[in-house]
Write an enzyme that holds these catalytic residues in place. Structure first.
Site, mmCIF file in Angstrom:
data_model
loop_
_atom_site.group_PDB
_atom_site.id
_atom_site.type_symbol
_atom_site.label_atom_id
_atom_site.label_comp_id
_atom_site.label_asym_id
_atom_site.label_seq_id
_atom_site.Cartn_x
_atom_site.Cartn_y
_atom_site.Cartn_z
ATOM 1 N N PHE A 11 -1.861 5.000 15.700
ATOM 2 C CA PHE A 11 -2.206 6.372 15.325
ATOM 3 C C PHE A 11 -3.706 6.644 15.445
ATOM 4 O O PHE A 11 -4.150 7.428 16.290
ATOM 5 C CB PHE A 11 -1.686 6.617 13.907
ATOM 6 C CG PHE A 11 -2.196 7.842 13.216
ATOM 7 C CD1 PHE A 11 -2.292 9.052 13.885
ATOM 8 C CD2 PHE A 11 -2.575 7.788 11.879
ATOM 9 C CE1 PHE A 11 -2.762 10.191 13.237
ATOM 10 C CE2 PHE A 11 -3.038 8.919 11.227
ATOM 11 C CZ PHE A 11 -3.138 10.107 11.904
ATOM 12 N N GLY A 36 2.317 0.396 16.915
ATOM 13 C CA GLY A 36 1.685 1.136 17.996
ATOM 14 C C GLY A 36 2.659 1.413 19.130
ATOM 15 O O GLY A 36 3.743 0.835 19.196
ATOM 16 N N GLN A 75 -1.755 -3.833 8.280
ATOM 17 C CA GLN A 75 -0.516 -3.505 7.579
ATOM 18 C C GLN A 75 -0.909 -2.374 6.620
ATOM 19 O O GLN A 75 -1.736 -2.562 5.740
ATOM 20 C CB GLN A 75 -0.010 -4.731 6.811
ATOM 21 C CG GLN A 75 1.416 -4.625 6.264
ATOM 22 C CD GLN A 75 1.636 -3.524 5.235
ATOM 23 O OE1 GLN A 75 2.388 -2.591 5.469
ATOM 24 N NE2 GLN A 75 0.963 -3.626 4.092
ATOM 25 N N ILE A 76 -0.329 -1.195 6.784
ATOM 26 C CA ILE A 76 -0.831 -0.031 6.045
ATOM 27 C C ILE A 76 0.133 0.506 4.990
ATOM 28 O O ILE A 76 -0.203 1.455 4.287
ATOM 29 C CB ILE A 76 -1.194 1.122 7.005
ATOM 30 C CG1 ILE A 76 0.052 1.597 7.773
ATOM 31 C CG2 ILE A 76 -2.303 0.706 7.954
ATOM 32 C CD1 ILE A 76 -0.153 2.892 8.525
ATOM 33 N N TYR A 140 -2.221 -3.764 -1.099
ATOM 34 C CA TYR A 140 -2.858 -3.167 0.072
ATOM 35 C C TYR A 140 -4.342 -2.908 -0.193
ATOM 36 O O TYR A 140 -5.198 -3.240 0.639
ATOM 37 C CB TYR A 140 -2.151 -1.865 0.451
ATOM 38 C CG TYR A 140 -2.878 -1.059 1.491
ATOM 39 C CD1 TYR A 140 -2.909 -1.467 2.818
ATOM 40 C CD2 TYR A 140 -3.542 0.122 1.150
ATOM 41 C CE1 TYR A 140 -3.592 -0.735 3.779
ATOM 42 C CE2 TYR A 140 -4.218 0.860 2.095
ATOM 43 C CZ TYR A 140 -4.244 0.428 3.408
ATOM 44 O OH TYR A 140 -4.926 1.152 4.354
ATOM 45 N N ASN A 169 -7.265 10.282 3.324
ATOM 46 C CA ASN A 169 -5.872 10.359 3.786
ATOM 47 C C ASN A 169 -5.822 11.001 5.174
ATOM 48 O O ASN A 169 -5.947 12.216 5.307
ATOM 49 C CB ASN A 169 -5.032 11.139 2.782
ATOM 50 C CG ASN A 169 -5.141 10.555 1.381
ATOM 51 O OD1 ASN A 169 -5.576 11.212 0.451
ATOM 52 N ND2 ASN A 169 -4.766 9.294 1.239
ATOM 53 N N VAL A 183 2.532 12.183 4.429
ATOM 54 C CA VAL A 183 3.227 13.202 3.651
ATOM 55 C C VAL A 183 3.215 14.537 4.405
ATOM 56 O O VAL A 183 4.184 15.294 4.362
ATOM 57 C CB VAL A 183 2.598 13.359 2.246
ATOM 58 C CG1 VAL A 183 1.222 13.990 2.289
ATOM 59 C CG2 VAL A 183 3.499 14.193 1.348
ATOM 60 N N ILE A 199 8.639 16.138 -3.412
ATOM 61 C CA ILE A 199 7.374 15.885 -4.091
ATOM 62 C C ILE A 199 7.625 14.933 -5.251
ATOM 63 O O ILE A 199 8.485 15.184 -6.098
ATOM 64 C CB ILE A 199 6.731 17.187 -4.607
ATOM 65 C CG1 ILE A 199 6.327 18.075 -3.426
ATOM 66 C CG2 ILE A 199 5.525 16.884 -5.494
ATOM 67 C CD1 ILE A 199 5.724 19.409 -3.846
ATOM 68 N N ARG A 207 -5.190 15.255 -2.943
ATOM 69 C CA ARG A 207 -5.611 14.310 -1.923
ATOM 70 C C ARG A 207 -6.658 14.955 -1.020
ATOM 71 O O ARG A 207 -6.753 16.180 -0.917
ATOM 72 C CB ARG A 207 -4.410 13.847 -1.072
ATOM 73 C CG ARG A 207 -3.376 13.018 -1.824
ATOM 74 C CD ARG A 207 -3.907 11.675 -2.259
ATOM 75 N NE ARG A 207 -2.929 10.860 -2.948
ATOM 76 C CZ ARG A 207 -2.770 10.831 -4.274
ATOM 77 N NH1 ARG A 207 -3.519 11.609 -5.050
ATOM 78 N NH2 ARG A 207 -1.880 10.030 -4.826
#
Length: 310
Positions: A11, A36, A75-76, A140, A169, A183, A199, A207
């Site tokens: 991304f 990816g 790793q997200i 994380y 974000n 989101v 939500i 955010r």
């Protein structure tokens, strides 16, 4: 200048590669394609399908001898990091260490590292500065902060120059439906199908959403400035999740009420990063307004959905 981008098929990484190519730089992409996509790699970039924990990495460094490393591979998934912390650490910590060792061995001039707002944990201020306390709430967050410390020590020990960029974000084209930025894509996808977005909590949580192209431009700016700096990459504009839904309804000319679900344990209530230092040091600031970024994202999701359905 030759730049090696890890996660360059992903991304954020693929957008960075595009901007580097546009600046006429030589680009090497290393990506194991776990998340990816090969078609997202610019045709002018040299591509290696390789995991950053692999021994093959050293062969690539020896052959290509990059001047700069931009490290995006990670790793997200926050929830996955809690379910499988060892695997999270292998990718995010051990993978970064492998890159640092290769960088020292092959005389890389600068190491640019993608960190995260997750390192801060629960903020004690409305706008989080880089000097805010570090108290991550997830594995994380821990696995993104630990490499920062290794980078600092490698810099002191070996003279490696670096920039550490802590992202807010991130959202935009080519994103998968995961993470905090995801989101937006999730909401857009549901609303295009005339389904209510979900939500978690009351929707008053806020955010700081930044478009991927602005994140890419910050990385490119860090090639020549921001030396030995830790910098927030953000808009410094807080948006509530309720306001996000309202804005999407308006932009998409629909009226879809969200479904409210119980708040998720460990979710941070408010997160907005102060970008003053970044603007000063990198001579950078966000160029993509939220309105324009959302329009581009809506267009992207609509096209992707039509390709899938077609």
């Amino acid at each position: 200048m030759k730049v090696l981008v890890t996660g360059g098929a992903g991304f954020i990484g693929s957008h960075i590669v595009d901007q580097l190519i546009a600046d006429n730089l030589q680009v090497i992409v290393v990506d194991n394609l776990s998340t990816g996509r090969r078609h997202q790699v610019h045709s002018s970039a040299k591509f290696y399908p390789c995991d950053i924990t692999s021994q093959e990495l050293e062969v690539i460094f020896a052959q290509e001898k990059p001047d700069v490393v931009i490290h995006q591979a990670a790793q997200i998934d926050v929830r996955q990091s809690m379910l499988a912390p060892l695997q999270d650490a292998v990718v995010n910590i051990i993978g970064t260490l492998r890159l640092l060792e290769c960088s020292i061995q092959h005389h890389v001039q600068k190491f640019i590292y993608a960190s995260s707002a997750a390192v801060y944990g629960i903020p004690n201020a409305s706008y989080i500065k880089e000097t805010h306390q570090i108290l991550p709430l997830s594995c994380y967050g821990i696995s993104k902060y630990t490499p920062e410390q290794y980078i600092r020590v490698f810099s002191e020990q070996y003279g490696l120059n670096y920039s550490i960029l802590r992202y807010a974000n991130v959202y935009g084209e080519r994103q998968e439906l995961t993470g905090e930025g995801g989101v937006i894509l999730s909401f857009v996808q549901k609303m295009l199908q005339n389904k209510p977005p979900h939500i978690f909590g009351d929707g008053l949580q806020t955010r700081d959403f930044i478009h991927v192209k602005d994140v890419a431009s910050a990385n490119v700016a860090a090639l020549r400035s921001g030396n030995r700096e830790v910098l927030n990459v953000a808009t410094s504009q807080a948006l509530s999740i309720n306001d996000l839904v309202e804005l999407l309804n308006e932009m998409m000319s629909v009226h879809i009420e969200p479904v409210y679900l119980p708040a998720r344990e460990g979710d941070i209530r408010h997160s907005c990063l102060n970008n003053d230092r970044t603007k000063e040091v990198l001579q950078w600031e966000p160029q993509v307004s939220l309105h324009r970024g959302l329009l581009q994202t809506i267009h992207y999701v609509r096209n992707r959905m039509s390709i899938v359905s077609g």
